[in-house]
Design a protein around this motif. Sequence first.
Motif, PDB file in Angstrom:
ATOM      1  N   TRP A  81       0.941  -1.229  -0.083  1.00  0.00           N
ATOM      2  CA  TRP A  81       0.024   0.076   0.046  1.00  0.00           C
ATOM      3  C   TRP A  81       0.887   1.227  -0.030  1.00  0.00           C
ATOM      4  O   TRP A  81       0.348   2.434  -0.104  1.00  0.00           O
ATOM      5  CB  TRP A  81      -0.991  -0.118   1.218  1.00  0.00           C
ATOM      6  N   ARG A  82       2.018   1.107   0.240  1.00  0.00           N
ATOM      7  CA  ARG A  82       2.974   2.397   0.162  1.00  0.00           C
ATOM      8  C   ARG A  82       3.301   2.612  -1.399  1.00  0.00           C
ATOM      9  O   ARG A  82       4.050   3.444  -1.632  1.00  0.00           O
ATOM     10  CB  ARG A  82       4.326   2.160   0.899  1.00  0.00           C
ATOM     11  N   HIS A  83       3.124   1.627  -2.152  1.00  0.00           N
ATOM     12  CA  HIS A  83       3.507   1.947  -3.488  1.00  0.00           C
ATOM     13  C   HIS A  83       2.306   1.710  -4.587  1.00  0.00           C
ATOM     14  O   HIS A  83       2.120   0.533  -5.087  1.00  0.00           O
ATOM     15  CB  HIS A  83       4.863   0.760  -3.836  1.00  0.00           C
ATOM     16  N   GLN A  84       1.692   2.824  -4.799  1.00  0.00           N
ATOM     17  CA  GLN A  84       0.445   2.448  -5.567  1.00  0.00           C
ATOM     18  C   GLN A  84       0.308   3.306  -6.879  1.00  0.00           C
ATOM     19  O   GLN A  84       1.176   4.220  -7.226  1.00  0.00           O
ATOM     20  CB  GLN A  84      -0.756   3.000  -4.707  1.00  0.00           C
ATOM     21  N   ALA A  85      -0.726   3.161  -7.779  1.00  0.00           N
ATOM     22  CA  ALA A  85      -0.779   3.613  -9.063  1.00  0.00           C
ATOM     23  C   ALA A  85      -2.143   4.682  -8.796  1.00  0.00           C
ATOM     24  O   ALA A  85      -2.606   4.899  -7.927  1.00  0.00           O
ATOM     25  CB  ALA A  85      -0.685   2.965 -10.026  1.00  0.00           C
ATOM     26  N   ARG A  86      -3.083   4.352 -10.004  1.00  0.00           N
ATOM     27  CA  ARG A  86      -4.354   4.989 -10.022  1.00  0.00           C
ATOM     28  C   ARG A  86      -5.738   4.124  -9.611  1.00  0.00           C
ATOM     29  O   ARG A  86      -6.624   4.471  -9.000  1.00  0.00           O
ATOM     30  CB  ARG A  86      -4.660   5.738 -11.345  1.00  0.00           C
ATOM     31  N   THR A  87      -5.343   2.602  -9.887  1.00  0.00           N
ATOM     32  CA  THR A  87      -6.401   1.829  -9.592  1.00  0.00           C
ATOM     33  C   THR A  87      -5.554   0.279  -9.401  1.00  0.00           C
ATOM     34  O   THR A  87      -4.617   0.164  -9.795  1.00  0.00           O
ATOM     35  CB  THR A  87      -7.335   1.516 -10.871  1.00  0.00           C
ATOM     36  N   THR A  88      -6.220  -0.238  -8.271  1.00  0.00           N
ATOM     37  CA  THR A  88      -5.676  -1.753  -7.895  1.00  0.00           C
ATOM     38  C   THR A  88      -6.708  -2.568  -8.450  1.00  0.00           C
ATOM     39  O   THR A  88      -7.892  -2.449  -7.819  1.00  0.00           O
ATOM     40  CB  THR A  88      -5.365  -1.622  -6.472  1.00  0.00           C
ATOM     41  N   ALA A  89      -6.495  -3.518  -9.115  1.00  0.00           N
ATOM     42  CA  ALA A  89      -7.618  -4.471  -9.721  1.00  0.00           C
ATOM     43  C   ALA A  89      -7.010  -5.726  -9.016  1.00  0.00           C
ATOM     44  O   ALA A  89      -6.045  -6.409  -9.287  1.00  0.00           O
ATOM     45  CB  ALA A  89      -7.473  -4.583 -11.275  1.00  0.00           C
ATOM     46  N   VAL A  90      -8.178  -6.456  -8.512  1.00  0.00           N
ATOM     47  CA  VAL A  90      -7.856  -7.681  -7.614  1.00  0.00           C
ATOM     48  C   VAL A  90      -8.625  -8.697  -8.182  1.00  0.00           C
ATOM     49  O   VAL A  90      -9.986  -8.572  -8.296  1.00  0.00           O
ATOM     50  CB  VAL A  90      -8.233  -7.625  -6.210  1.00  0.00           C
ATOM     51  N   PHE A  91      -8.040 -10.086  -8.557  1.00  0.00           N
ATOM     52  CA  PHE A  91      -8.973 -11.064  -9.142  1.00  0.00           C
ATOM     53  C   PHE A  91      -8.581 -12.280  -8.188  1.00  0.00           C
ATOM     54  O   PHE A  91      -7.361 -12.783  -7.932  1.00  0.00           O
ATOM     55  CB  PHE A  91      -8.665 -11.332 -10.557  1.00  0.00           C
ATOM     56  N   ALA A  92      -9.523 -12.823  -7.425  1.00  0.00           N
ATOM     57  CA  ALA A  92      -9.399 -13.837  -6.457  1.00  0.00           C
ATOM     58  C   ALA A  92     -10.410 -15.063  -6.555  1.00  0.00           C
ATOM     59  O   ALA A  92     -11.397 -14.744  -6.854  1.00  0.00           O
ATOM     60  CB  ALA A  92      -9.199 -13.403  -5.231  1.00  0.00           C
ATOM     61  N   SER A  93      -9.966 -16.233  -6.635  1.00  0.00           N
ATOM     62  CA  SER A  93     -10.756 -17.421  -6.438  1.00  0.00           C
ATOM     63  C   SER A  93     -10.041 -18.276  -5.324  1.00  0.00           C
ATOM     64  O   SER A  93      -8.828 -18.087  -5.011  1.00  0.00           O
ATOM     65  CB  SER A  93     -10.879 -17.947  -7.910  1.00  0.00           C
ATOM     66  N   PRO A  94     -10.587 -19.526  -5.139  1.00  0.00           N
ATOM     67  CA  PRO A  94     -10.032 -20.438  -3.926  1.00  0.00           C
ATOM     68  C   PRO A  94      -8.735 -20.822  -4.644  1.00  0.00           C
ATOM     69  O   PRO A  94      -7.982 -21.573  -4.025  1.00  0.00           O
ATOM     70  CB  PRO A  94     -10.808 -21.547  -3.934  1.00  0.00           C
ATOM     71  N   THR A  95      -8.341 -20.735  -6.066  1.00  0.00           N
ATOM     72  CA  THR A  95      -7.217 -21.474  -6.486  1.00  0.00           C
ATOM     73  C   THR A  95      -6.216 -20.494  -7.023  1.00  0.00           C
ATOM     74  O   THR A  95      -5.318 -20.678  -7.472  1.00  0.00           O
ATOM     75  CB  THR A  95      -7.617 -22.470  -7.556  1.00  0.00           C
ATOM     76  N   GLU A  96      -6.439 -19.097  -7.052  1.00  0.00           N
ATOM     77  CA  GLU A  96      -5.532 -17.885  -7.785  1.00  0.00           C
ATOM     78  C   GLU A  96      -5.736 -16.821  -6.971  1.00  0.00           C
ATOM     79  O   GLU A  96      -7.024 -16.261  -6.425  1.00  0.00           O
ATOM     80  CB  GLU A  96      -5.593 -18.077  -9.141  1.00  0.00           C
ATOM     81  N   PHE A  97      -4.734 -16.003  -6.945  1.00  0.00           N
ATOM     82  CA  PHE A  97      -4.823 -14.437  -6.261  1.00  0.00           C
ATOM     83  C   PHE A  97      -4.097 -13.685  -7.197  1.00  0.00           C
ATOM     84  O   PHE A  97      -2.723 -13.845  -7.262  1.00  0.00           O
ATOM     85  CB  PHE A  97      -4.367 -14.404  -5.023  1.00  0.00           C
ATOM     86  N   ILE A  98      -4.641 -12.730  -8.247  1.00  0.00           N
ATOM     87  CA  ILE A  98      -3.784 -11.718  -8.974  1.00  0.00           C
ATOM     88  C   ILE A  98      -4.169 -10.338  -8.489  1.00  0.00           C
ATOM     89  O   ILE A  98      -5.405 -10.161  -8.639  1.00  0.00           O
ATOM     90  CB  ILE A  98      -4.338 -12.373 -10.349  1.00  0.00           C
TER      91      ILE A  98
END
Length: 319
Positions: A81-98
């Motif tokens: 959280w100390r190194h951000q841009a303009r949007t953080t996009a999070v994609f999560a499922s029980p098998t992956e986290f991106i």
Amino acid sequence: MLHTDIPTTHQVDRLINSRNPHSVSLSVPTDPTPNGDAERIDLKNMISEAAGQSVAAGATSREWQPLRDQLDGLYEDDEFWRHQARTTAVFASPTEFIVHRLPNRSGRFVAVGDRYYVKPLLRSVTFPQMAYILELSVGAARVLEVFPESAVQDVTPPDMPSDAASATGVPTISTRSHHGRLHGSDGQKVRIRQYAGQVERSLRPLLGTGDVPLILAATEPIGSIYRSMNTYPHLAPDGIDGNSETTADHDLAQAGRVILDGVYAAQLAELHSLFDRRVVQRRAVNDLPEVARCATLGMVDTLLVDIDSAVRGRIGETD
């Protein structure tokens, strides 16, 4: 400074093709500030919203807990959280986290379904608002990297010649005295061409096979000579005129962003023109159910979307 993790086309394709009944997509507006406290609070609220949507869709506590653990881990990551841009996009499922940090501002969004909501990524992939500026004159050669709404960075390759004279091994290229067989204005043009060739070759590893636009800031005749030797297909047709050696980096970046807007506008105009031609040929549609049918059958070559609009619904994988 913006800290970005812009996805490649391959990474976007992977997200599009991913399927899991408990897929969570979050779009968190962020600001490149030192701490990101406000964004973390927003993320915590979005996690609660996603949990509510998952339970409403039939997810059990056991199915949701792996997702919760991953999202809570991101919330607790102080360094992130100390190194951000303009949007953080999070994609999560029980098998992956991106997670991707994007240079463009996207709206706040929470979605839970059997696939990811990837639209927040499309603006960054299609129009990332990034460019290289080649500052080229007889007395200097530099490369600046331009980002949206942030300071430019000098990314000049270490093997790039610093000026035309040193590149061609003469005290000055403007001399009218004989130097071997080259002298006068003809000799000057030959040396400038040699210099431009060295600059072009040193740029190749930096530019690679990417598609980031290259904007030329140069005076004549060196500008025209460089363009005649350029092999990079994404050199912008318009350049920054005037003596770049006396222009501040900030002003070069502002001029470059104007040219970049023109590059994107030309691409959009070309797409609109192509769409109009395809409509006449009955090879283009703009009815959403028909677009969905064509996509299911693998008939879509280019898709134009309204990034700021969301239409909820379902689509069959086979019909």
